[in-house]
Motif scaffolding. Structure first.
Motif, PDB file in Angstrom:
ATOM      1  N   HIS A  61       4.764  46.776  25.400  1.00  0.00           N
ATOM      2  CA  HIS A  61       5.367  46.635  26.723  1.00  0.00           C
ATOM      3  C   HIS A  61       6.780  46.110  26.542  1.00  0.00           C
ATOM      4  CE1 HIS A  61       5.002  45.998  31.167  1.00  0.00           C
ATOM      5  NE2 HIS A  61       6.070  45.255  30.908  1.00  0.00           N
ATOM      6  N   ILE A  62       7.734  46.745  27.220  1.00  0.00           N
ATOM      7  CA  ILE A  62       9.127  46.313  27.154  1.00  0.00           C
ATOM      8  C   ILE A  62       9.522  45.669  28.476  1.00  0.00           C
ATOM      9  CG2 ILE A  62      11.524  47.048  26.926  1.00  0.00           C
ATOM     10  CD1 ILE A  62      10.661  49.139  24.958  1.00  0.00           C
ATOM     11  N   VAL A  63      10.056  44.460  28.380  1.00  0.00           N
ATOM     12  CA  VAL A  63      10.578  43.741  29.535  1.00  0.00           C
ATOM     13  C   VAL A  63      12.052  44.110  29.686  1.00  0.00           C
ATOM     14  CG1 VAL A  63      11.006  41.469  30.555  1.00  0.00           C
ATOM     15  CG2 VAL A  63       8.957  41.850  29.152  1.00  0.00           C
ATOM     16  N   VAL A  64      12.406  44.708  30.819  1.00  0.00           N
ATOM     17  CA  VAL A  64      13.773  45.158  31.073  1.00  0.00           C
ATOM     18  C   VAL A  64      14.517  44.091  31.868  1.00  0.00           C
ATOM     19  CG1 VAL A  64      15.200  46.925  32.175  1.00  0.00           C
ATOM     20  CG2 VAL A  64      13.069  47.572  31.017  1.00  0.00           C
ATOM     21  N   LEU A  65      15.679  43.691  31.361  1.00  0.00           N
ATOM     22  CA  LEU A  65      16.476  42.635  31.971  1.00  0.00           C
ATOM     23  C   LEU A  65      17.829  43.201  32.401  1.00  0.00           C
ATOM     24  CD1 LEU A  65      15.738  39.892  29.279  1.00  0.00           C
ATOM     25  CD2 LEU A  65      14.557  40.241  31.451  1.00  0.00           C
ATOM     26  N   PRO A  66      18.011  43.451  33.695  1.00  0.00           N
ATOM     27  CA  PRO A  66      19.282  44.017  34.161  1.00  0.00           C
ATOM     28  C   PRO A  66      20.435  43.030  33.985  1.00  0.00           C
ATOM     29  CG  PRO A  66      17.553  44.160  35.853  1.00  0.00           C
ATOM     30  CD  PRO A  66      17.063  43.239  34.788  1.00  0.00           C
ATOM     31  N   GLY A  67      21.640  43.590  33.946  1.00  0.00           N
ATOM     32  CA  GLY A  67      22.828  42.755  33.918  1.00  0.00           C
ATOM     33  C   GLY A  67      23.232  42.308  35.312  1.00  0.00           C
ATOM     34  N   GLY A  68      24.442  41.721  35.368  1.00  0.00           N
ATOM     35  CA  GLY A  68      24.928  41.223  36.639  1.00  0.00           C
ATOM     36  C   GLY A  68      25.659  39.904  36.513  1.00  0.00           C
ATOM     37  N   GLY A  69      26.071  39.574  35.287  1.00  0.00           N
ATOM     38  CA  GLY A  69      26.897  38.389  35.086  1.00  0.00           C
ATOM     39  C   GLY A  69      26.209  37.077  35.371  1.00  0.00           C
ATOM     40  N   TYR A  70      24.887  37.044  35.300  1.00  0.00           N
ATOM     41  CA  TYR A  70      24.113  35.854  35.656  1.00  0.00           C
ATOM     42  C   TYR A  70      24.365  35.424  37.110  1.00  0.00           C
ATOM     43  CZ  TYR A  70      22.270  34.982  30.958  1.00  0.00           C
ATOM     44  OH  TYR A  70      21.593  35.067  29.751  1.00  0.00           O
ATOM     45  N   ALA A  71      24.855  36.380  37.936  1.00  0.00           N
ATOM     46  CA  ALA A  71      25.078  36.105  39.359  1.00  0.00           C
ATOM     47  C   ALA A  71      24.224  37.010  40.247  1.00  0.00           C
ATOM     48  CB  ALA A  71      26.550  36.302  39.706  1.00  0.00           C
ATOM     49  N   PHE A  95      12.133  42.573  34.876  1.00  0.00           N
ATOM     50  CA  PHE A  95      11.943  41.155  35.151  1.00  0.00           C
ATOM     51  C   PHE A  95      13.243  40.604  35.724  1.00  0.00           C
ATOM     52  CE2 PHE A  95      11.974  36.605  33.909  1.00  0.00           C
ATOM     53  CZ  PHE A  95      10.904  36.210  34.718  1.00  0.00           C
ATOM     54  N   LEU A  96      13.166  40.118  36.952  1.00  0.00           N
ATOM     55  CA  LEU A  96      14.336  39.563  37.629  1.00  0.00           C
ATOM     56  C   LEU A  96      14.406  38.058  37.348  1.00  0.00           C
ATOM     57  CD1 LEU A  96      14.160  41.524  40.998  1.00  0.00           C
ATOM     58  CD2 LEU A  96      15.422  42.099  38.916  1.00  0.00           C
ATOM     59  N   TYR A  97      15.000  37.731  36.227  1.00  0.00           N
ATOM     60  CA  TYR A  97      15.160  36.343  35.817  1.00  0.00           C
ATOM     61  C   TYR A  97      16.059  35.622  36.828  1.00  0.00           C
ATOM     62  CZ  TYR A  97      19.363  38.608  34.089  1.00  0.00           C
ATOM     63  OH  TYR A  97      20.517  39.362  34.004  1.00  0.00           O
ATOM     64  N   PRO A  98      15.974  34.304  36.902  1.00  0.00           N
ATOM     65  CA  PRO A  98      16.787  33.565  37.881  1.00  0.00           C
ATOM     66  C   PRO A  98      18.283  33.745  37.617  1.00  0.00           C
ATOM     67  CG  PRO A  98      15.071  32.165  36.947  1.00  0.00           C
ATOM     68  CD  PRO A  98      15.083  33.414  36.133  1.00  0.00           C
ATOM     69  N   VAL A  99      19.040  33.909  38.692  1.00  0.00           N
ATOM     70  CA  VAL A  99      20.499  33.975  38.605  1.00  0.00           C
ATOM     71  C   VAL A  99      21.088  32.937  39.562  1.00  0.00           C
ATOM     72  CG1 VAL A  99      20.586  36.393  37.892  1.00  0.00           C
ATOM     73  CG2 VAL A  99      20.590  35.822  40.338  1.00  0.00           C
ATOM     74  N   GLY A 100      22.358  32.645  39.363  1.00  0.00           N
ATOM     75  CA  GLY A 100      22.978  31.605  40.167  1.00  0.00           C
ATOM     76  C   GLY A 100      22.521  30.211  39.789  1.00  0.00           C
ATOM     77  N   VAL A 101      21.930  30.086  38.619  1.00  0.00           N
ATOM     78  CA  VAL A 101      21.469  28.797  38.105  1.00  0.00           C
ATOM     79  C   VAL A 101      21.986  28.655  36.677  1.00  0.00           C
ATOM     80  CG1 VAL A 101      19.398  28.728  39.548  1.00  0.00           C
ATOM     81  CG2 VAL A 101      19.300  29.811  37.289  1.00  0.00           C
ATOM     82  N   HIS A 102      21.925  27.457  36.149  1.00  0.00           N
ATOM     83  CA  HIS A 102      22.465  27.214  34.816  1.00  0.00           C
ATOM     84  C   HIS A 102      21.371  27.254  33.746  1.00  0.00           C
ATOM     85  CE1 HIS A 102      26.348  25.038  36.368  1.00  0.00           C
ATOM     86  NE2 HIS A 102      26.365  26.342  36.557  1.00  0.00           N
ATOM     87  N   GLY A 160      33.028  35.331  33.108  1.00  0.00           N
ATOM     88  CA  GLY A 160      32.207  35.233  34.304  1.00  0.00           C
ATOM     89  C   GLY A 160      30.777  34.874  33.971  1.00  0.00           C
ATOM     90  N   SER A 161      30.197  35.565  32.999  1.00  0.00           N
ATOM     91  CA  SER A 161      28.821  35.269  32.586  1.00  0.00           C
ATOM     92  C   SER A 161      28.718  33.862  32.017  1.00  0.00           C
ATOM     93  CB  SER A 161      28.356  36.284  31.543  1.00  0.00           C
ATOM     94  OG  SER A 161      28.271  37.583  32.097  1.00  0.00           O
ATOM     95  N   ALA A 162      29.698  33.480  31.195  1.00  0.00           N
ATOM     96  CA  ALA A 162      29.657  32.160  30.564  1.00  0.00           C
ATOM     97  C   ALA A 162      29.722  31.050  31.606  1.00  0.00           C
ATOM     98  CB  ALA A 162      30.806  32.027  29.565  1.00  0.00           C
ATOM     99  N   ILE A 163      30.614  31.192  32.576  1.00  0.00           N
ATOM    100  CA  ILE A 163      30.755  30.155  33.601  1.00  0.00           C
ATOM    101  C   ILE A 163      29.526  30.107  34.497  1.00  0.00           C
ATOM    102  CG2 ILE A 163      32.058  29.511  35.667  1.00  0.00           C
ATOM    103  CD1 ILE A 163      34.580  30.509  34.173  1.00  0.00           C
ATOM    104  N   ASN A 164      28.997  31.285  34.852  1.00  0.00           N
ATOM    105  CA  ASN A 164      27.808  31.307  35.709  1.00  0.00           C
ATOM    106  C   ASN A 164      26.601  30.687  35.022  1.00  0.00           C
ATOM    107  OD1 ASN A 164      29.129  32.542  37.847  1.00  0.00           O
ATOM    108  ND2 ASN A 164      28.621  34.605  37.158  1.00  0.00           N
ATOM    109  N   LEU A 165      26.497  30.882  33.709  1.00  0.00           N
ATOM    110  CA  LEU A 165      25.346  30.366  32.972  1.00  0.00           C
ATOM    111  C   LEU A 165      25.491  28.893  32.615  1.00  0.00           C
ATOM    112  CD1 LEU A 165      22.594  31.057  31.638  1.00  0.00           C
ATOM    113  CD2 LEU A 165      23.861  31.527  29.535  1.00  0.00           C
TER     114      LEU A 165
END
Length: 210
Positions: free
Chosen positions: A4-14, A38-45, A113-118
């Protein structure tokens, strides 16, 4: 073996890019591979997204999946790489990872952007290094397939080369592909399919028949 492959979309951690979610699952299913977004949490550190991805991998293992892989795009590629190279627990380390134009490094120059958001705008260099994939490779790192285009303006291609060097230094199985042209965010669009999917499909098949 059940894979099973878990797919993680991009989006700059936002946010989560829709084009890097269900379309990717449909492509994998066309290869006979079970997959889910898998929609991992975004907008969080950090470490919240990392813990969530690790927990999802562990959940699939507990459900009886024999081999769990991750496939991430851009910031999702960073999340996938972090799960592979810095697992929360042994049960949460994926058996393989596919990193598509991943934000490999959080050390400048990078996708700020990704670094600051994360990590936040005031993250120290030590904090940035602690989640930079090229610095996390070890003897336990699983097989990795990674690709990017040379003219990607969002993610410096040099970071992918550094990841490849780190994997080679630890003698870990890997495939690194850099294509001459193509914008960031290709996914499995018509142009993206022409670039990387055939080679990735062969690589995934070789995991069963090395």
């Amino acid at each position: 073996m059940t894979t099973h492959i878990v797919v993680l979309p991009g989006g700059g951690y936002a946010e989560h890019a829709p084009s890097e979610g269900e379309p990717v699952v449909r492509w994998l299913e066309s290869l006979g591979i079970e997959a889910s977004v898998f929609l991992y949490p975004v907008g969080v550190h950090h470490p919240e997204p990392h813990i969530a991805v690790s927990d999802e991998i562990a959940r699939l293992r507990a459900a009886g999946i024999e081999r769990v892989g991750v496939m991430g795009f851009s910031a999702g590629g960073h999340a996938a790489g972090l799960a592979a190279l810095s697992p929360v627990s042994p049960a949460s380390r994926p058996d393989f990872a596919v990193l598509s134009y991943a934000v490999v490094s959080m050390v400048p120059p990078t996708n700020e952007g990704s670094a600051i958001n994360l990590l936040g705008a005031d993250a120290s260099l030590a904090e940035r290094r602690s989640v930079s994939l090229e610095m996390l490779v070890s003897e336990q790192s699983p097989p990795i397939f990674a690709w990017q285009t040379a003219d990607d303006v969002a993610v410096p291609v040099a970071t992918l080369y550094r990841l490849g060097e780190a994997l080679a230094a630890q003698n870990r199985p890997h495939a690194i592909h850099v294509y001459p042209r193509g914008p960031h965010g290709l996914g499995v669009s018509a142009e993206g399919l022409a670039l990387w999917t055939e080679e990735c499909a062969r690589w995934l098949s070789a995991l069963d028949h090395p």
